[in-house]
Design a protein around this motif. Structure first.
Motif, PDB file in Angstrom:
ATOM      1  N   ALA A  27      -0.988  -4.640   9.988  1.00  0.00           N
ATOM      2  CA  ALA A  27      -2.276  -3.941  10.012  1.00  0.00           C
ATOM      3  C   ALA A  27      -3.348  -4.867   9.468  1.00  0.00           C
ATOM      4  CB  ALA A  27      -2.203  -2.674   9.161  1.00  0.00           C
ATOM      5  N   SER A  28      -4.572  -4.684   9.974  1.00  0.00           N
ATOM      6  CA  SER A  28      -5.697  -5.484   9.468  1.00  0.00           C
ATOM      7  C   SER A  28      -6.928  -4.599   9.368  1.00  0.00           C
ATOM      8  CB  SER A  28      -5.964  -6.681  10.392  1.00  0.00           C
ATOM      9  OG  SER A  28      -6.129  -6.267  11.729  1.00  0.00           O
ATOM     10  N   GLY A  29      -7.746  -4.878   8.363  1.00  0.00           N
ATOM     11  CA  GLY A  29      -8.967  -4.108   8.169  1.00  0.00           C
ATOM     12  C   GLY A  29      -9.926  -4.276   9.329  1.00  0.00           C
ATOM     13  N   GLY A  30     -10.037  -5.487   9.838  1.00  0.00           N
ATOM     14  CA  GLY A  30     -10.880  -5.759  11.000  1.00  0.00           C
ATOM     15  C   GLY A  30     -10.079  -5.623  12.284  1.00  0.00           C
ATOM     16  N   PHE A  79      -0.790   1.325   6.925  1.00  0.00           N
ATOM     17  CA  PHE A  79      -0.723   1.441   8.387  1.00  0.00           C
ATOM     18  C   PHE A  79       0.403   0.585   8.961  1.00  0.00           C
ATOM     19  CE2 PHE A  79      -4.919   3.014   7.425  1.00  0.00           C
ATOM     20  CZ  PHE A  79      -5.001   4.113   8.259  1.00  0.00           C
ATOM     21  N   SER A  80       0.697  -0.526   8.321  1.00  0.00           N
ATOM     22  CA  SER A  80       1.853  -1.331   8.758  1.00  0.00           C
ATOM     23  C   SER A  80       3.126  -0.496   8.609  1.00  0.00           C
ATOM     24  CB  SER A  80       1.988  -2.599   7.921  1.00  0.00           C
ATOM     25  OG  SER A  80       0.752  -3.226   7.733  1.00  0.00           O
ATOM     26  N   LYS A  81       3.196   0.273   7.509  1.00  0.00           N
ATOM     27  CA  LYS A  81       4.381   1.113   7.282  1.00  0.00           C
ATOM     28  C   LYS A  81       4.505   2.186   8.359  1.00  0.00           C
ATOM     29  CE  LYS A  81       6.916   3.812   3.848  1.00  0.00           C
ATOM     30  NZ  LYS A  81       7.155   4.984   4.689  1.00  0.00           N
ATOM     31  N   PRO A 110       0.760  -6.402   5.708  1.00  0.00           N
ATOM     32  CA  PRO A 110      -0.678  -6.300   5.966  1.00  0.00           C
ATOM     33  C   PRO A 110      -1.274  -7.689   6.160  1.00  0.00           C
ATOM     34  CG  PRO A 110      -0.263  -6.153   3.611  1.00  0.00           C
ATOM     35  CD  PRO A 110       1.082  -6.312   4.257  1.00  0.00           C
ATOM     36  N   MET A 111      -2.380  -7.766   6.884  1.00  0.00           N
ATOM     37  CA  MET A 111      -3.139  -9.027   6.889  1.00  0.00           C
ATOM     38  C   MET A 111      -3.837  -9.190   5.549  1.00  0.00           C
ATOM     39  SD  MET A 111      -6.492 -10.193   9.045  1.00  0.00           S
ATOM     40  CE  MET A 111      -5.758 -10.679  10.570  1.00  0.00           C
ATOM     41  N   HIS A 112      -3.663 -10.334   4.928  1.00  0.00           N
ATOM     42  CA  HIS A 112      -4.407 -10.665   3.715  1.00  0.00           C
ATOM     43  C   HIS A 112      -5.121 -11.989   3.932  1.00  0.00           C
ATOM     44  CE1 HIS A 112      -2.136  -8.035   0.516  1.00  0.00           C
ATOM     45  NE2 HIS A 112      -2.921  -7.340   1.304  1.00  0.00           N
ATOM     46  N   ASN A 113      -6.438 -11.963   3.762  1.00  0.00           N
ATOM     47  CA  ASN A 113      -7.234 -13.188   3.896  1.00  0.00           C
ATOM     48  C   ASN A 113      -6.947 -13.918   5.200  1.00  0.00           C
ATOM     49  OD1 ASN A 113      -8.532 -12.779   1.333  1.00  0.00           O
ATOM     50  ND2 ASN A 113      -6.512 -13.185   0.480  1.00  0.00           N
ATOM     51  N   PHE A 114      -6.943 -13.106   6.265  1.00  0.00           N
ATOM     52  CA  PHE A 114      -6.843 -13.576   7.656  1.00  0.00           C
ATOM     53  C   PHE A 114      -5.468 -14.127   8.016  1.00  0.00           C
ATOM     54  CE2 PHE A 114     -11.189 -14.013   6.115  1.00  0.00           C
ATOM     55  CZ  PHE A 114     -11.794 -13.046   6.917  1.00  0.00           C
ATOM     56  N   SER A 161       0.821  -1.225   0.000  1.00  0.00           N
ATOM     57  CA  SER A 161       0.000   0.000   0.000  1.00  0.00           C
ATOM     58  C   SER A 161       0.848   1.265   0.000  1.00  0.00           C
ATOM     59  CB  SER A 161      -0.925   0.039   1.216  1.00  0.00           C
ATOM     60  OG  SER A 161      -1.712  -1.103   1.289  1.00  0.00           O
ATOM     61  N   THR A 214      -8.453  -0.937  10.444  1.00  0.00           N
ATOM     62  CA  THR A 214      -8.073   0.132   9.506  1.00  0.00           C
ATOM     63  C   THR A 214      -9.193   0.431   8.508  1.00  0.00           C
ATOM     64  OG1 THR A 214      -7.034  -1.376   7.920  1.00  0.00           O
ATOM     65  CG2 THR A 214      -5.618  -0.484   9.663  1.00  0.00           C
ATOM     66  N   TYR A 259      -9.291  -7.526  15.709  1.00  0.00           N
ATOM     67  CA  TYR A 259      -9.340  -8.909  16.216  1.00  0.00           C
ATOM     68  C   TYR A 259      -8.868  -8.931  17.665  1.00  0.00           C
ATOM     69  CZ  TYR A 259      -9.621  -9.868  11.238  1.00  0.00           C
ATOM     70  OH  TYR A 259     -10.003  -9.871   9.925  1.00  0.00           O
ATOM     71  N   GLN A 303       0.256   4.833   2.032  1.00  0.00           N
ATOM     72  CA  GLN A 303      -1.056   4.689   2.695  1.00  0.00           C
ATOM     73  C   GLN A 303      -1.029   3.658   3.823  1.00  0.00           C
ATOM     74  OE1 GLN A 303      -3.964   6.165   1.170  1.00  0.00           O
ATOM     75  NE2 GLN A 303      -2.461   7.193  -0.126  1.00  0.00           N
TER      76      GLN A 303
HETATM   77  C1  LIG Z   1      -6.071  -8.690  -0.770  1.00  0.00           C
HETATM   78  C2  LIG Z   1      -6.501  -8.184   0.581  1.00  0.00           C
HETATM   79  C3  LIG Z   1      -6.997  -9.064   1.524  1.00  0.00           C
HETATM   80  C4  LIG Z   1      -7.395  -8.607   2.770  1.00  0.00           C
HETATM   81  N1  LIG Z   1      -7.852  -9.502   3.690  1.00  0.00           N
HETATM   82  C5  LIG Z   1      -8.232  -9.049   4.919  1.00  0.00           C
HETATM   83  C6  LIG Z   1      -8.690  -9.975   5.899  1.00  0.00           C
HETATM   84  O1  LIG Z   1      -8.790 -11.161   5.678  1.00  0.00           O
HETATM   85  N2  LIG Z   1      -9.031  -9.488   7.123  1.00  0.00           N
HETATM   86  C7  LIG Z   1      -8.931  -8.158   7.433  1.00  0.00           C
HETATM   87  O2  LIG Z   1      -9.220  -7.809   8.562  1.00  0.00           O
HETATM   88  N3  LIG Z   1      -8.490  -7.274   6.515  1.00  0.00           N
HETATM   89  C8  LIG Z   1      -8.136  -7.689   5.275  1.00  0.00           C
HETATM   90  N4  LIG Z   1      -7.689  -6.809   4.335  1.00  0.00           N
HETATM   91  C9  LIG Z   1      -7.580  -5.388   4.704  1.00  0.00           C
HETATM   92  C10 LIG Z   1      -6.151  -5.037   5.093  1.00  0.00           C
HETATM   93  O3  LIG Z   1      -5.653  -5.909   6.075  1.00  0.00           O
HETATM   94  C11 LIG Z   1      -6.100  -3.602   5.611  1.00  0.00           C
HETATM   95  O4  LIG Z   1      -6.463  -2.723   4.548  1.00  0.00           O
HETATM   96  C12 LIG Z   1      -4.767  -3.225   6.177  1.00  0.00           C
HETATM   97  O5  LIG Z   1      -4.806  -1.878   6.606  1.00  0.00           O
HETATM   98  C13 LIG Z   1      -3.666  -3.414   5.143  1.00  0.00           C
HETATM   99  O6  LIG Z   1      -2.415  -3.091   5.705  1.00  0.00           O
HETATM  100  P1  LIG Z   1      -1.661  -1.775   5.252  1.00  0.00           P
HETATM  101  O7  LIG Z   1      -2.498  -0.603   5.706  1.00  0.00           O
HETATM  102  O8  LIG Z   1      -0.341  -1.840   5.917  1.00  0.00           O
HETATM  103  O9  LIG Z   1      -1.551  -1.837   3.749  1.00  0.00           O
HETATM  104  C14 LIG Z   1      -7.309  -7.228   3.084  1.00  0.00           C
HETATM  105  C15 LIG Z   1      -6.801  -6.346   2.115  1.00  0.00           C
HETATM  106  C16 LIG Z   1      -6.412  -6.812   0.885  1.00  0.00           C
HETATM  107  C17 LIG Z   1      -5.875  -5.841  -0.130  1.00  0.00           C
END
Ligand SMILES: Cc1cc2nc3c(=O)[nH]c(=O)nc-3n(C[C@H](O)[C@H](O)[C@H](O)COP(=O)(O)O)c2cc1C
Length: 206
Positions: free
Chosen positions: A140-143, A17-19, A95-99, A12, A178, A145, A15
């Motif tokens: 970082a994770s979107g959700g 958040f891990s960074k 980043p977290m991707h797909n948990f 990312s 995030t 946990y 942008q």
């Molecule tokens: C391909 C992809 C898969 C993702 N899978 C998840 C997920 O399984 N669970 C979750 O909580 N967030 C998920 N996210 C959201 C990211 O974890 C979130 O945007 C996070 O801020 C990404 O880290 P970053 O800000 O360092 O890029 C996903 C994002 C992408 C692009």
């Protein structure tokens, strides 16, 4: 001065958040440790093919001396193995991707976890060889946990892998939520940054 290996995958860019956590870590640890950066976004780790896997088995399990084509195939792996073994601290940032961890981070782990280097099998069972090395995982994770939520498999996977290699410490620092509301995110980021500050204070105390 001790060496810290930063293993990052930050697709990312600014942008991310891990960074933000990595930037905080680099700022706070400046001058206290030598940083070596392994950027998995720019340089993908190697994946075993038939030749490199044959070489790995023959040498690392069979104790055989390698022919030139085998040595050539295993060299990109050996470079990464030497790098992580030389580190006193390892910081993973992604980043977290797909948990879970993004695939490229798992590929990196598969590329460096070499028998006879990071772990070995002995008469009494497996033994980790990274005993003096400490690891931190900034992600970082979107959700959001809560600890132990089974949908967040980042800690369980790395607990097993890093634990198997005998890492002396594994510290997880997560910015959660995030993709949620700004208030929760601000709190989560601040809490994670405080944990990064503590990590630096604990690791690099004089
Ligand atoms: C391909 C992809 C898969 C993702 N899978 C998840 C997920 O399984 N669970 C979750 O909580 N967030 C998920 N996210 C959201 C990211 O974890 C979130 O945007 C996070 O801020 C990404 O880290 P970053 O800000 O360092 O890029 C996903 C994002 C992408 C692009």
């Amino acid at each position: 001065m001790k060496t810290t290996l930063v293993v990052s995958y930050l697709p990312s860019g600014e942008q991310s958040f891990s960074k933000k956590l990595l930037d905080r870590f680099l700022d706070k640890s400046h001058g206290k440790t030598k940083i070596v950066h392994r950027n998995l976004l720019k340089n993908h780790p190697p994946i075993f093919d038939e030749v490199s896997l044959e070489a790995y088995r023959a040498r690392n399990y069979g104790g055989q001396k390698l022919a030139d084509h085998h040595s050539k195939a295993i060299k990109p792996f050996d470079e990464l193995v030497s790098e992580i073994k030389a580190a006193d601290y390892v910081v993973f940032v992604f980043p977290m991707h797909n948990f879970s961890l993004p695939g490229v981070v798992k590929t990196y782990i598969d590329a460096v976890f070499f028998h006879g280097e990071l772990f070995q099998y002995t008469a009494t069972g497996p033994q980790g060889l990274m005993g003096n090395t400490k690891a931190a995982i900034l992600y970082a994770s979107g959700g959001a946990y809560e600890p132990g939520n089974p949908y967040n498999v980042v800690p369980p996977v790395l607990d097993i892998d890093l634990g198997f290699a005998g890492f002396g410490e594994k510290r997880y620092i997560n910015v959660g939520g995030t993709l949620g509301g700004p208030d929760g995110l601000a709190k989560s980021l601040e809490a994670a940054q405080t944990q990064v500050d503590k990590l630096v204070a604990d690791w690099y105390a004089a």
